[in-house]
Design a protein around this motif. Structure first.
Motif, mmCIF file in Angstrom:
data_model
loop_
_atom_site.group_PDB
_atom_site.id
_atom_site.type_symbol
_atom_site.label_atom_id
_atom_site.label_comp_id
_atom_site.label_asym_id
_atom_site.label_seq_id
_atom_site.Cartn_x
_atom_site.Cartn_y
_atom_site.Cartn_z
ATOM 1 N N ARG A 1 3.827 19.619 -0.102
ATOM 2 C CA ARG A 1 4.239 18.826 -0.690
ATOM 3 C C ARG A 1 3.515 17.281 -0.555
ATOM 4 O O ARG A 1 3.341 16.979 0.348
ATOM 5 N N VAL A 2 3.369 16.578 -1.874
ATOM 6 C CA VAL A 2 2.237 15.302 -1.462
ATOM 7 C C VAL A 2 3.606 14.264 -2.286
ATOM 8 O O VAL A 2 4.212 14.487 -3.828
ATOM 9 N N ASP A 3 3.851 13.551 -1.357
ATOM 10 C CA ASP A 3 5.535 12.498 -2.161
ATOM 11 C C ASP A 3 6.231 13.619 -2.977
ATOM 12 O O ASP A 3 7.195 14.179 -2.049
ATOM 13 N N ASN A 4 6.853 13.380 -4.259
ATOM 14 C CA ASN A 4 7.321 14.341 -4.551
ATOM 15 C C ASN A 4 6.863 15.342 -5.434
ATOM 16 O O ASN A 4 7.736 16.092 -6.620
ATOM 17 N N LYS B 1 0.854 -1.051 -0.551
ATOM 18 C CA LYS B 1 -0.078 -0.070 -0.427
ATOM 19 C C LYS B 1 0.669 1.136 -0.216
ATOM 20 O O LYS B 1 1.789 1.521 0.976
ATOM 21 N N PRO B 2 1.056 2.183 -1.413
ATOM 22 C CA PRO B 2 1.438 3.211 -0.687
ATOM 23 C C PRO B 2 0.908 4.596 0.232
ATOM 24 O O PRO B 2 -0.316 4.310 0.325
ATOM 25 N N SER B 3 2.439 4.610 0.825
ATOM 26 C CA SER B 3 2.355 6.196 1.545
ATOM 27 C C SER B 3 2.237 7.521 0.880
ATOM 28 O O SER B 3 2.848 6.946 0.352
ATOM 29 N N THR B 4 1.133 7.798 1.482
ATOM 30 C CA THR B 4 1.133 9.141 1.115
ATOM 31 C C THR B 4 1.347 10.419 2.013
ATOM 32 O O THR B 4 0.874 10.351 2.904
ATOM 33 N N GLU B 5 3.117 10.935 1.822
ATOM 34 C CA GLU B 5 3.467 11.678 2.461
ATOM 35 C C GLU B 5 3.002 13.048 2.320
ATOM 36 O O GLU B 5 3.430 12.931 1.274
ATOM 37 N N ILE B 6 3.075 13.462 2.997
ATOM 38 C CA ILE B 6 2.447 15.499 3.234
ATOM 39 C C ILE B 6 2.573 16.339 3.995
ATOM 40 O O ILE B 6 2.869 16.302 5.756
#
Length: 151
Positions: A46-49, A21-26
């Motif tokens: 920033r959301v992921d890259n 499951k991809p983790s979304t970094e904000i």
């Protein structure tokens, strides 16, 4: 013992093949200058890259006023402000993928372009433009930017 070891290896192999499951970094970025103004938004998120900048008007950093000189002076200040936010977040104009431009008089579009093309002599990001009334502080132009943060 051999059966239990074989079962263990099979379970590990199955788990390794399961899609993760991809983790979304904000992350939310607000410069010290923006924070000092007490405005209710981030300079960028920033959301992921990917980096999404809030609309930028021609304000000198840390001041709640427009630069003097009209549309072109505002446009130059906007592009400098955008560069600063991109750099603070590990990106640059070279990694910008989309700009949205709000201009108070679409008939002055070419004046904005004269400044804009100075920042993009080569590859040009995708771009949209809208005529808009009532920009913050009576600005002539406001610009949003979306950029990639390279690995």
């Amino acid at each position: 013992m051999k059966k239990s070891f074989a079962l263990f290896v099979l379970i590990i192999a199955i788990q390794a093949c399961q899609p993760k499951k991809p983790s979304t970094e904000i992350e939310y970025y607000q410069s010290e200058e923006m924070a000092s103004l007490g405005l209710p938004f981030s300079d960028a998120v920033r959301v992921d890259n990917m980096l999404y900048l809030s609309g930028v008007i021609g304000m000198p950093p840390g001041k709640l006023e427009l630069v003097e000189g009209g549309l072109q002076a505002e446009a130059k200040q906007i592009m400098e402000n955008i560069q600063k936010v991109l750099k603070a977040n590990g990106s640059s104009l070279d990694h910008a993928v989309k700009f949205t431009v709000f201009i108070d008089d679409i008939g002055r579009w070419s004046e904005f372009n004269e400044v804009y093309i100075e920042y993009f002599p080569g590859k040009k990001p995708a771009r949209s433009a809208f005529g808009a009334e009532g920009l913050a502080l009576g600005a002539a132009v406001e610009v949003e930017c979306i950029a990639v943060i390279p690995d």
